[in-house]
Scaffold this motif. Structure first.
Motif, PDB file in Angstrom:
ATOM      1  N   ASP A  45      -1.299  -0.959   8.548  1.00 32.69           N
ATOM      2  CA  ASP A  45      -0.419  -1.342   7.433  1.00 32.69           C
ATOM      3  C   ASP A  45       0.114  -0.116   6.698  1.00 32.69           C
ATOM      4  O   ASP A  45       1.295  -0.085   6.295  1.00 32.69           O
ATOM      5  CB  ASP A  45      -1.166  -2.252   6.450  1.00 32.69           C
ATOM      6  N   THR A  49       4.141   0.999   6.362  1.00 34.50           N
ATOM      7  CA  THR A  49       4.767   1.276   5.066  1.00 34.50           C
ATOM      8  C   THR A  49       5.356   2.683   5.038  1.00 34.50           C
ATOM      9  O   THR A  49       6.462   2.895   4.521  1.00 34.50           O
ATOM     10  CB  THR A  49       3.740   1.120   3.932  1.00 34.50           C
ATOM     11  N   ASP A  54       9.749  -1.040   2.811  1.00 35.67           N
ATOM     12  CA  ASP A  54       9.715  -2.489   2.630  1.00 35.67           C
ATOM     13  C   ASP A  54      10.558  -3.234   3.660  1.00 35.67           C
ATOM     14  O   ASP A  54      10.756  -4.447   3.537  1.00 35.67           O
ATOM     15  CB  ASP A  54      10.225  -2.854   1.223  1.00 35.67           C
ATOM     16  N   TRP A 143       7.818   6.589   1.116  1.00 36.50           N
ATOM     17  CA  TRP A 143       6.576   7.358   1.158  1.00 36.50           C
ATOM     18  C   TRP A 143       6.856   8.835   1.403  1.00 36.50           C
ATOM     19  O   TRP A 143       6.311   9.708   0.730  1.00 36.50           O
ATOM     20  CB  TRP A 143       5.651   6.817   2.241  1.00 36.50           C
TER      21      TRP A 143
END
Length: 258
Positions: A45, A49, A54, A143
């Motif tokens: 996960d 990300t 998103d 990120w």
């Protein structure tokens, strides 16, 4: 075969001095997301990300498998690095110094523990020399954008640490061009302002140094409604006192007519 993973610029893998083809931007994002935390497991996960934000694809697991397979092929000639799949996570196993971001951090820590300013300067120069441009250049996910901002802030702090060392070594003249550019980019940074004031004063440009203090004082008042902090005021006093002492020496040396 020696391998380098370069993140401080365009994301690259260099095998024995030759760049290898890492594929398209999304695939390079996968390598960057793992290399930034080399030898640490990154969950599925987390990786999704980091790579897509998103907006993951319909089948992110299949996409990641494909990217990792091709990255393993690209890096297959080295035994010094491995892309490992573990239960629910992935990990890049490598010598930390093989990743330039990790090496940058290690060199800056070594510089803080250095026994002399000469040694400290050499370590800081080695750390800053790893940068080839903007970190993760050409890659844009939330990120990576946040990590880029953190890395750039760390780079800025190392640059200012280096300037402190150069000033202590009484080589401020070497820094004037860099400091002038840094002040233009960070006009409200009082540490940078203090460094420029000291460098100007120590190169015989005391009037410019005092003038810059007044400009910064007015800018802080206009933009932030504050006065200069204690450290900047202390530098200003130091320059004023040194200037007054130098003026006194010059007056005493004047030969008066009989």
């Amino acid at each position: 075969m020696a391998v380098e993973i370069r993140l401080l610029g365009t994301v690259e893998a260099v095998l024995d001095g030759r760049r290898t083809n890492l594929g398209h931007a999304r695939q390079r994002c996968v390598l960057a997301a793992l290399a930034a935390e080399a030898n640490q497991p990154v969950s599925f996960d987390q990786l999704v990300t980091r790579v897509w934000g998103d907006e993951p694809p319909r089948r992110p697991r299949a996409a990641l498998y494909g990217y990792l397979y091709r990255l393993r092929q690209a890096l297959a000639d080295t035994g010094d690095l491995a892309l490992v799949r573990r239960t629910g996570c992935y990990e890049l196993v490598a010598d930390p110094d093989a990743v330039d971001l990790r090496r940058f951090e290690r060199l800056t820590e070594d510089a803080r523990r250095a026994r002399s300013d000469t040694e400290r300067l050499a370590l800081l120069d080695a750390a800053l020399g790893l940068w080839r441009g903007e970190a993760f250049a050409g890659l844009d996910t939330p990120w990576l954008t946040a990590l880029r901002a953190m890395a750039e802030r760390q780079r800025f702090l190392v640059e200012t640490d280096r300037t402190d060392v150069v000033l202590r070594l009484d080589r401020g003249g070497e820094e004037l061009a860099r400091l002038t550019a840094r002040v233009a980019a960070h006009p409200l940074d009082e540490r940078v302002a203090a460094q420029l004031i000291l460098a100007l004063h120590r190169t015989g440009r005391t009037g410019e140094a005092l003038g810059h203090y007044q400009r910064v004082r007015r800018l802080l008042a206009d933009e932030l409604g504050t006065d200069p902090g204690g450290a900047l005021r202390a530098v200003h006093r130091q320059v004023l006192q040194a200037s007054a002492a130098e003026s006194g020496v010059r007056r005493r040396r004047v030969v008066r007519p009989a």
